[in-house]
Design an enzyme around this catalytic site. Structure first.
Site, PDB file in Angstrom:
ATOM      1  CG  ASP A  78      -7.205  -5.891   0.108  1.00  0.00           C
ATOM      2  OD1 ASP A  78      -6.788  -5.915   1.292  1.00  0.00           O
ATOM      3  OD2 ASP A  78      -6.519  -6.278  -0.847  1.00  0.00           O
TER       4      ASP A  78
ATOM      5  CG  ASP B 243      -2.353   8.939  -3.988  1.00  0.00           C
ATOM      6  OD1 ASP B 243      -2.951  10.010  -4.192  1.00  0.00           O
ATOM      7  OD2 ASP B 243      -2.544   8.245  -2.984  1.00  0.00           O
TER       8      ASP B 243
END
Length: 695
Positions: free
Chosen positions: A422, A269
Site C-alpha cells: 500500500d 487466498d
C-alpha cells in the site's frame, strides 16, 4: 474649604469594640467558643476549631481506613503479579516461549542479556561500596582519593573502576545520549507542527468537498439525478478469514450503487478448504439475490496481498472499470461509502486516491485495544489529515480507499517486492504527480488486534516494510521530476524521521541509555528528557481521543515497551534480513457492529421460524448444501490457544528494575519511579498479561 483628609478610619474600621468574653462549659463534649465582640458569634468558625476529641478521632480513623485500602489494593496487585510470574515464568503453565524469527531477535536478546548480567554485577559492587561508605558516585564531579586514602584491595578496585568509568565509559554514553536527545527534540518539533496544522484545519473548517449534490434524486439507477455513475470495482482480499468473511461480504454487497455499475471481487487466498467452501457459499447466496459478485481463488499464493490484488487486476473485464475500492476482510463500509468518495474524482483529473478513516468496533475491549485506539486516532486525525490537506500526499492505508485505476496502471501496478504494498504504490503514484485526498468524516468500521501476539506481528510488518521500501525507492525519489521540497519531505520526514529515527531513539534512549546512566552517573539524563517532554508528547498524541486521557501514563509506558519490536523490525527491513519479508495475517476476533448483531439476530429468528425445506433442489445441490454445513461445523471447532513469554521484554524488564534499585543509592526520585514503572510494564508485556488472555 479643602476637604478633610483623615485616613485614621481606614485602619480603625475593623477595630473590635467591647471586652472579650470567654464562655466555658464543664461538659468536655461541647466546644469552646471565644466571643471577642457582638458580631463575632455570627462569623464562620474555622474547620479546625470547634471539633471535639471524638470528631478528630473519627476523621483520623477514616483517613487511616483509606490509606489501608490503598495499601491493600497495591498488595493485591503485587501478589497477583507475583502469582503470574510464578505460574508463567517458573512453572510454565499454559504458556509457550515466543519464537525469535523476527529479524535479529536472538542477537538483540543476547545483547540485552549481556547488559543485564553486567548491570547485576555492577549493582552488587555498588551496594558493597555503599555499605562501606564510599559515596563517591553521588557527586557528578567525582573526587578520586589519593593513594594514601585507600582502605584495602576492594577499595582500590573500586577507585580504579571509578577512574575507568569516568575516562572511558562515560564519554561515549554522553555522546550517544546527546545524539538521541537531539533526534528526540527534532521528532517532538515535527509532532508539534502536525498538531498545529490539525488545529488550523479545525479552526478554518478545511475539508475536501465536491461541488453541489450529485445525488439529488433517490433513483439509484441514476436516471433522475443527472449524475453519471462510473463503473466501480470493489475488491475484498482475504486469507483464512473465517471469523470476519461473512460480515465484510454482507456490508460490501449492501453498498448503495447501481447494480449494473459495480462488480465485487472476493479474492480468497485461503489454504484451508473448509474456509474456501464457506466463503464460496456466502458469495453464492449474495449472487442469487442479484448482486454482481464473483469468487476468485489462487492456486499459487505468491506475493501475499500484493500478488492477490495484482492477479485480480489482470482480468480482462477490469478494463471496463474506472475506479477500484479495496476493503480488507474485517472492514464494514456504510452503504453510502461510494457516494461519499467517488464524486471527489469528478472534474479532478489529477486525483488518484480517496482515503477514508478507520473506526473500531472493539476499541474498548481491553487495555491493549484502548492504547491502539490512541495511536490510530492520532494517525488519522493528525498525520493523514494534515498531510492530505497541505501536501496532497500520505501513505495509503491498504484498505477503505478508492483508487483511480489509471493511477495504478501508470504507477506500475501492485508490486510484490515488499510487505507494505500500500505504501509502495502510494509513493510511486506521488512520484508520478498524482494527488491524494483524505476524508476524516467518512469512517469505515474494522477491528484492531486484541492479543499482544497479533499486535506485535502487525507492528513488525508495519515497521520493517517501510525500511525495505526506502532502500528500493531512494534512487527513484532522487531522480524523479517532483520538486525539491517534495523530495525532502519524502526522504527526511516520511521515511527517515517517522519510520527510522522514531523507533531508533525511543529504544536506544529509554531502554538502553537510561538504565546505563544509573551505573554511570557522569552521563545522567536530565529530568526534562525522561519526564516532561515525553508526557507533553503523550498529551499531544492523546488529544484526538480525549476519552482516553485516563490512560496517558499507561500509553507512555507501553509505547516505550513497543519500541523493542519496532526497533527490531526497523533493523530487519533496513538490512533486508529474512524476517522482513514475512507476512503474518493479523488475527481477528470477528467483532461486529451493533447493527450487524441486530441483523444477525433477526436473520436467525426468521430461520428458526421457517422449516428447512429445499424444494426443487437436485440431489447434487442437497449434497453440496450438506457438505457446506459440515465444513462450517468443522471450521467452528475451537482451537486451544496459549499465552506466550517474550524473552527480550523480560530481559529488559529485569534490566530496568535493576537500574531502578541502583537509582535508590543516589536518591534519584524521578529516575527511580520512571525505571520502576517502565520495568513493571516490560514485565507485564513479557508475561503476555496485556490484551486478550488465552485459556
Amino acid at each position: 474649604m479643602a476637604p478633610k483628609l483623615d485616613f485614621s478610619n481606614w485602619w480603625t474600621k475593623d477595630s473590635r469594640k467591647g471586652n472579650p468574653v470567654v464562655v466555658t462549659m464543664e461538659n468536655p463534649n461541647f466546644s469552646v467558643v471565644e466571643i471577642d465582640g457582638p458580631d463575632s458569634a455570627f462569623r464562620p468558625v474555622e474547620k479546625s476549631r470547634g471539633k471535639n476529641a471524638k470528631q478528630v478521632t473519627w476523621v483520623l480513623l477514616l483517613k487511616a481506613n483509606r490509606a489501608v485500602g490503598c495499601v491493600a489494593w497495591l498488595a493485591t496487585v503485587l501478589w497477583a503479579l507475583l502469582g503470574a510470574i510464578k505460574k508463567r515464568l517458573i512453572h510454565r503453565e499454559g504458556v509457550t516461549i515466543a519464537s525469535e524469527k523476527l529479524g535479529k531477535g536472538k542477537l538483540i536478546f543476547k545483547v540485552i542479556r549481556v547488559f543485564l548480567v553486567t548491570a547485576l554485577a555492577i549493582l552488587a559492587f555498588e551496594v558493597v561500596a555503599y555499605l562501606h561508605g564510599w559515596h563517591y558516585f553521588n557527586n557528578p564531579s567525582l573526587h578520586i582519593p589519593r593513594t594514601s586514602d585507600l582502605q584495602g584491595v576492594l577499595h582500590m578496585v573500586y577507585v580504579a573502576w571509578l577512574t575507568f568509568r569516568a575516562d572511558y565509559i562515560a564519554p561515549p554514553i554522553q555522546a550517544l545520549s546527546k545524539f538521541c536527545v537531539v533526534l528526540f527534540l527534532i521528532q517532538s518539533v515535527d509532532r508539534m507542527i502536525l498538531c498545529l496544522g490539525c488545529l488550523w484545519i479545525k479552526y478554518k473548517k478545511i475539508k475536501p468537498r465536491f461541488e453541489g449534490d450529485p445525488f439529488k434524486s433517490d433513483d439509484v439507477e441514476g436516471s433522475g439525478s443527472g449524475y453519471e455513475y462510473p463503473m466501480v470495482l470493489v475488491q475484498i482480499p482475504m486469507c483464512n478469514e473465517k471469523e470476519v468473511y461473512e460480515q465484510s461480504i454482507s456490508a460490501v454487497c449492501q453498498l448503495d450503487w447501481p447494480k449494473d455499475r459495480i462488480l465485487i471481487q472476493v479474492l480468497d487466498d485461503s489454504d484451508d478448504e473448509s474456509i474456501q467452501w464457506l466463503i464460496k457459499a456466502e458469495v453464492g447466496r449474495w449472487n442469487q439475490r442479484g448482486i454482481n459478485i464473483i469468487y476468485r481463488h489462487r492456486l499459487i499464493r505468491t506475493g501475499y496481498k500484493a500478488g492477490n490484488l495484482k492477479s485480480a487486476m489482470s482480468c480482462d473485464y477490469v478494463k471496463s472499470y474506472e475506479f477500484v475500492a479495496i476493503f480488507d476482510a474485517d472492514f464494514q463500509p456504510n452503504p453510502d461509502f461510494l457516494k461519499q468518495t467517488v464524486p471527489h474524482f469528478k472534474d479532478n483529473p489529477e486525483l488518484g486516491l480517496v482515503q477514508a478513516r478507520w473506526s473500531f468496533v472493539n476499541k474498548e475491549e481491553n487495555l491493549l485495544t484502548r492504547l491502539q485506539n490512541i495511536n490510530l486516532c492520532f494517525h488519522f486525525e493528525v498525520e493523514q489529515q494534515v498531510n492530505g490537506v497541505f501536501l496532497n500526499f500520505f501513505g495509503f492505508n491498504g484498505t477503505a480507499g478508492v483508487w483511480r485505476i489509471k493511477t495504478l496502471e501508470e504507477s506500475g501496478g501492485w508490486l510484490e517486492r515488499t510487505t507494505v504494498e500500500d505504501m509502495d504504490i502510494a509513493v510511486r503514484a506521488h512520484l508520478n504527480g498524482w494527488k491524494f485526498i483524505f476524508l476524516n468524516d467518512v469512517k469505515v468500521l474494522c477491528e484492531i488486534p486484541e492479543s499482544y501476539e497479533a499486535y506485535r506481528k502487525q507492528q513488525h510488518r508495519w515497521h520493517s516494510g517501510p525500511m525495505q521500501l526506502f532502500r528500493l525507492c531512494l534512487p527513484a525519489i532522487i531522480t524523479s521530476k517532483i520538486s525539491a521540497c517534495k523530495k525532502a519531505n519524502l526522504i527526511l520526514l516520511f521515511f527517515l524521521l517517522r519510520k527510522l529515527i522514531l523507533p531508533f531513539y525511543s529504544f536506544t534512549l529509554f531502554c538502553i541509555i537510561l538504565p546505563l546512566t544509573m551505573f554511570v552517573p557522569e552521563a545522567e539524563l536530565p529530568v526534562w528528557v525522561i519526564c516532561y517532554v515525553p508526557v507533553f508528547l503523550s498529551f499531544l498524541n492523546i488529544l484526538p481521543a480525549p476519552k482516553s486521557f485516563p490512560f496517558i501514563v499507561p500509553y507512555l509506558l507501553f509505547e516505550n515497551t513497543m519500541s523493542v519490536t519496532k526497533f527490531n523490525a526497523m533493523v530487519s527491513g533496513l538490512f533486508q534480513l529474512g524476517s522482513s519479508y514475512e507476512w503474518v495475517v493479523t488475527k481477528k476476533a470477528g467483532r461486529s457492529s451493533e447493527s450487524d448483531l441486530l441483523a444477525a439476530a433477526e436473520k436467525e429468528s426468521k430461520t428458526m421460524n421457517q422449516p428447512h425445506i429445499y424444494r426443487g433442489a437436485s440431489e447434487s445441490d442437497l449434497s453440496e448444501l450438506n457438505q457446506i454445513k459440515e465444513q462450517k461445523e468443522a471450521a467452528q471447532v475451537p482451537v486451544k490457544k496459549v499465552n506466550k513469554i517474550y524473552r527480550k521484554e523480560l530481559a529488559l524488564a529485569f534490566l530496568l528494575l535493576t537500574a531502578s534499585v541502583r537509582s535508590l543509592l543516589s536518591a534519584q526520585g524521578v529516575h527511580f519511579y520512571f525505571l520502576l514503572f517502565q520495568g513493571v510494564t516490560f514485565l507485564l508485556v513479557g508475561l503476555d498479561l496485556i490484551g486478550e488472555q488465552m485459556s
